[in-house]
Motif scaffolding. Structure first.
Motif, PDB file in Angstrom:
ATOM      1  N   LYS A   1       0.839  -1.201   0.000  1.00  0.00           N
ATOM      2  CA  LYS A   1       0.000   0.000   0.000  1.00  0.00           C
ATOM      3  C   LYS A   1       0.876   1.254   0.000  1.00  0.00           C
ATOM      4  N   PRO A   2       0.304   2.375  -0.456  1.00  0.00           N
ATOM      5  CA  PRO A   2       1.031   3.649  -0.345  1.00  0.00           C
ATOM      6  C   PRO A   2       1.167   4.039   1.119  1.00  0.00           C
ATOM      7  N   LYS A   3       2.236   4.757   1.422  1.00  0.00           N
ATOM      8  CA  LYS A   3       2.432   5.291   2.763  1.00  0.00           C
ATOM      9  C   LYS A   3       2.900   6.736   2.635  1.00  0.00           C
ATOM     10  N   PHE A   4       2.230   7.623   3.367  1.00  0.00           N
ATOM     11  CA  PHE A   4       2.561   9.046   3.310  1.00  0.00           C
ATOM     12  C   PHE A   4       3.072   9.484   4.681  1.00  0.00           C
ATOM     13  N   PHE A   5       4.372   9.674   4.779  1.00  0.00           N
ATOM     14  CA  PHE A   5       4.973  10.090   6.041  1.00  0.00           C
ATOM     15  C   PHE A   5       4.758  11.589   6.241  1.00  0.00           C
ATOM     16  N   HIS A   6       4.321  11.960   7.438  1.00  0.00           N
ATOM     17  CA  HIS A   6       4.096  13.381   7.723  1.00  0.00           C
ATOM     18  C   HIS A   6       4.382  13.659   9.195  1.00  0.00           C
ATOM     19  N   ASN A   7       4.531  14.935   9.520  1.00  0.00           N
ATOM     20  CA  ASN A   7       4.827  15.315  10.914  1.00  0.00           C
ATOM     21  C   ASN A   7       3.745  16.192  11.529  1.00  0.00           C
ATOM     22  N   PHE A   8       2.519  16.092  11.001  1.00  0.00           N
ATOM     23  CA  PHE A   8       1.400  16.753  11.668  1.00  0.00           C
ATOM     24  C   PHE A   8       1.143  16.031  12.991  1.00  0.00           C
ATOM     25  N   PRO A   9       0.705  16.737  14.017  1.00  0.00           N
ATOM     26  CA  PRO A   9       0.377  16.050  15.270  1.00  0.00           C
ATOM     27  C   PRO A   9      -0.871  15.183  15.087  1.00  0.00           C
ATOM     28  N   GLY A  10      -1.002  14.183  15.923  1.00  0.00           N
ATOM     29  CA  GLY A  10      -2.184  13.323  15.848  1.00  0.00           C
ATOM     30  C   GLY A  10      -1.803  11.863  15.971  1.00  0.00           C
ATOM     31  N   PRO A  11      -2.784  10.985  16.040  1.00  0.00           N
ATOM     32  CA  PRO A  11      -2.537   9.564  16.270  1.00  0.00           C
ATOM     33  C   PRO A  11      -1.768   8.876  15.152  1.00  0.00           C
ATOM     34  N   ASP A  12      -1.851   9.387  13.907  1.00  0.00           N
ATOM     35  CA  ASP A  12      -1.129   8.735  12.815  1.00  0.00           C
ATOM     36  C   ASP A  12       0.126   9.506  12.417  1.00  0.00           C
ATOM     37  N   SER A  13       0.603  10.375  13.288  1.00  0.00           N
ATOM     38  CA  SER A  13       1.796  11.167  13.000  1.00  0.00           C
ATOM     39  C   SER A  13       3.041  10.285  12.899  1.00  0.00           C
ATOM     40  N   ASP A  14       3.953  10.683  12.007  1.00  0.00           N
ATOM     41  CA  ASP A  14       5.232   9.994  11.856  1.00  0.00           C
ATOM     42  C   ASP A  14       6.368  10.854  12.385  1.00  0.00           C
ATOM     43  N   ALA A  15       6.066  11.693  13.345  1.00  0.00           N
ATOM     44  CA  ALA A  15       7.040  12.645  13.866  1.00  0.00           C
ATOM     45  C   ALA A  15       8.270  11.971  14.456  1.00  0.00           C
ATOM     46  N   ASP A  16       8.151  10.694  14.830  1.00  0.00           N
ATOM     47  CA  ASP A  16       9.281  10.001  15.443  1.00  0.00           C
ATOM     48  C   ASP A  16      10.178   9.298  14.427  1.00  0.00           C
ATOM     49  N   GLN A  17       9.828   9.398  13.144  1.00  0.00           N
ATOM     50  CA  GLN A  17      10.603   8.725  12.109  1.00  0.00           C
ATOM     51  C   GLN A  17      11.837   9.547  11.721  1.00  0.00           C
ATOM     52  N   ARG A  18      12.988   8.864  11.583  1.00  0.00           N
ATOM     53  CA  ARG A  18      14.219   9.543  11.193  1.00  0.00           C
ATOM     54  C   ARG A  18      14.114  10.085   9.771  1.00  0.00           C
ATOM     55  N   VAL A  19      14.572  11.304   9.583  1.00  0.00           N
ATOM     56  CA  VAL A  19      14.544  11.931   8.265  1.00  0.00           C
ATOM     57  C   VAL A  19      15.326  11.097   7.258  1.00  0.00           C
ATOM     58  N   VAL A  20      16.475  10.579   7.662  1.00  0.00           N
ATOM     59  CA  VAL A  20      17.295   9.762   6.761  1.00  0.00           C
ATOM     60  C   VAL A  20      16.524   8.541   6.287  1.00  0.00           C
ATOM     61  N   ASP A  21      15.814   7.874   7.194  1.00  0.00           N
ATOM     62  CA  ASP A  21      15.049   6.684   6.815  1.00  0.00           C
ATOM     63  C   ASP A  21      13.920   7.038   5.853  1.00  0.00           C
ATOM     64  N   VAL A  22      13.215   8.121   6.128  1.00  0.00           N
ATOM     65  CA  VAL A  22      12.116   8.535   5.257  1.00  0.00           C
ATOM     66  C   VAL A  22      12.654   8.882   3.871  1.00  0.00           C
ATOM     67  N   ALA A  23      13.787   9.569   3.813  1.00  0.00           N
ATOM     68  CA  ALA A  23      14.391   9.937   2.534  1.00  0.00           C
ATOM     69  C   ALA A  23      14.802   8.701   1.742  1.00  0.00           C
ATOM     70  N   LEU A  24      15.416   7.728   2.407  1.00  0.00           N
ATOM     71  CA  LEU A  24      15.852   6.515   1.715  1.00  0.00           C
ATOM     72  C   LEU A  24      14.667   5.676   1.243  1.00  0.00           C
ATOM     73  N   ARG A  25      13.579   5.705   1.995  1.00  0.00           N
ATOM     74  CA  ARG A  25      12.382   4.978   1.570  1.00  0.00           C
ATOM     75  C   ARG A  25      11.788   5.610   0.315  1.00  0.00           C
ATOM     76  N   SER A  26      11.703   6.937   0.312  1.00  0.00           N
ATOM     77  CA  SER A  26      11.061   7.628  -0.811  1.00  0.00           C
ATOM     78  C   SER A  26      11.931   7.681  -2.059  1.00  0.00           C
ATOM     79  N   THR A  27      13.227   7.414  -1.927  1.00  0.00           N
ATOM     80  CA  THR A  27      14.135   7.483  -3.077  1.00  0.00           C
ATOM     81  C   THR A  27      14.598   6.113  -3.564  1.00  0.00           C
ATOM     82  N   ALA A  28      14.034   5.046  -3.020  1.00  0.00           N
ATOM     83  CA  ALA A  28      14.439   3.696  -3.419  1.00  0.00           C
ATOM     84  C   ALA A  28      13.814   3.340  -4.766  1.00  0.00           C
ATOM     85  N   ALA A  29      14.270   4.032  -5.804  1.00  0.00           N
ATOM     86  CA  ALA A  29      13.710   3.850  -7.143  1.00  0.00           C
ATOM     87  C   ALA A  29      14.028   2.452  -7.665  1.00  0.00           C
TER      88      ALA A  29
END
Length: 321
Positions: free
Chosen positions: A139-167
């Motif tokens: 499924k698609p996953k959209f990482f974001h840092n808005f507050p709330g129960p589904d926030s991804d604020a605790d995710q490392r920027v490096v990990d998010v970048a590598l996930r989104s660039t794994a072409a």
């Protein structure tokens, strides 16, 4: 003031064009970036978006591509031979890429960023039972840092970048994720959905102004009007059709929903430029310098910097005795 959104497409090394264009726009309208409320980026656009949210300037982003591009897309003849080009494995190892991103962002998490961000990726295995299908699924996953129960604020920027660039075929799968470009190479509609979501942005559509920035486009077409192709013939074109087609879909949707409050800056490339074509860095810088940005500057001044239109008050007739 309006709720201001900046989105940046995917495109590999062509991110240097996006960064250079932002550098020019910042020179013309110095205050526009500081007023952005939400940054959305896919793949290379995710790096720029999160870089800006972390406090980097467009010039710093552009120089990162110039400095580290050769290390990230370093050719390895032995690896290429072992993988038969990209037939049996990815073109590049991610070691250098991860090292560069760690040098830039360290252990920063999305919650540390000074601005809201959203980054599209694609999960190959949700590892959860789908509530309707009653089984696991990608499924698609959209990482974001808005507050709330589904926030991804605790995710490392490096990990998010590598996930989104794994072409696919360029870099290996990272932590079960691949490049966000497979579902939203233009993240404009993703950003609009997040900005209006009552649980996150909660912003009325009429208050949103969005600048959508591409990494350049080169028009393509297929002359076969009655082609009877199979997997072999469609394999190459389909990847580009899906990726570039989704870009146009997002532009269509946002332009219809936002009207004049949506602006797309989409330079035409002089020739096709691959995601890893380091020989074209100078060409992309020159293209950014020659691009006519006057319409974009005028739009920024009218829609990004001016107060949002206030709703007209209802006039209540005065009753006379």
């Amino acid at each position: 003031m309006p709720y201001r959104v900046l989105t940046i497409d995917g495109g590999g090394i062509r991110g240097i064009l996006s960064a250079a264009l932002l550098e020019r726009l910042e020179g013309e309208v110095p205050e526009f970036l500081s007023g952005v409320d939400l940054l959305a980026g896919t793949s290379t656009g995710a790096i720029i978006a999160m870089g800006l949210a972390a406090g980097l300037t467009p010039r710093q982003c552009r120089r990162l591509y110039e400095k580290y591009g050769p290390a990230i897309f370093a050719k390895d003849a032995l690896r290429s031979l072992w993988n038969w080009g990209r037939i049996f494995g990815s073109a590049y190892d991610r070691t250098n890429f991860e090292r560069v991103l760690t040098d830039i962002f360290g252990d920063m998490v999305l919650g540390d960023l000074a601005k809201r961000v959203i980054v599209p990726t694609f999960s190959l295995d949700s590892q959860r039972i789908h509530p309707k299908l009653h089984m696991r699924a990608w499924k698609p996953k959209f990482f974001h840092n808005f507050p709330g129960p589904d926030s991804d604020a605790d995710q490392r920027v490096v990990d998010v970048a590598l996930r989104s660039t794994a072409a696919p075929t360029f870099f290996p799968v990272y932590q079960g994720f691949i490049d966000g470009g497979v579902i939203a190479n233009n993240p404009a509609m993703c950003a609009l959905a997040q900005a209006t979501d009552p649980g996150t942005g909660n912003t009325p559509l009429a208050e949103i102004a969005m600048l959508s920035l591409s990494t350049g486009a080169y028009p393509k077409f297929i002359t076969k009007r009655y082609a009877n192709w199979g997997l072999v013939q469609w394999a190459g074109p389909l990847i580009e059709i899906f990726t570039e087609g989704s870009v146009s879909v997002a532009e269509y949707q946002c332009s219809r929903m936002l009207g004049p409050r949506f602006h797309r800056l989409n330079p035409v490339l002089p020739s096709p430029i691959g995601l890893d074509d380091l020989t074209q860095i100078r060409t992309m810088r020159q293209l950014a310098e020659e691009q006519n940005v006057e319409p974009t500057v005028a739009w920024l001044k009218e829609y990004f910097l001016s107060p949002a239109a206030e709703p007209k008050e209802e006039v209540v007739p005065v009753e006379h005795a």
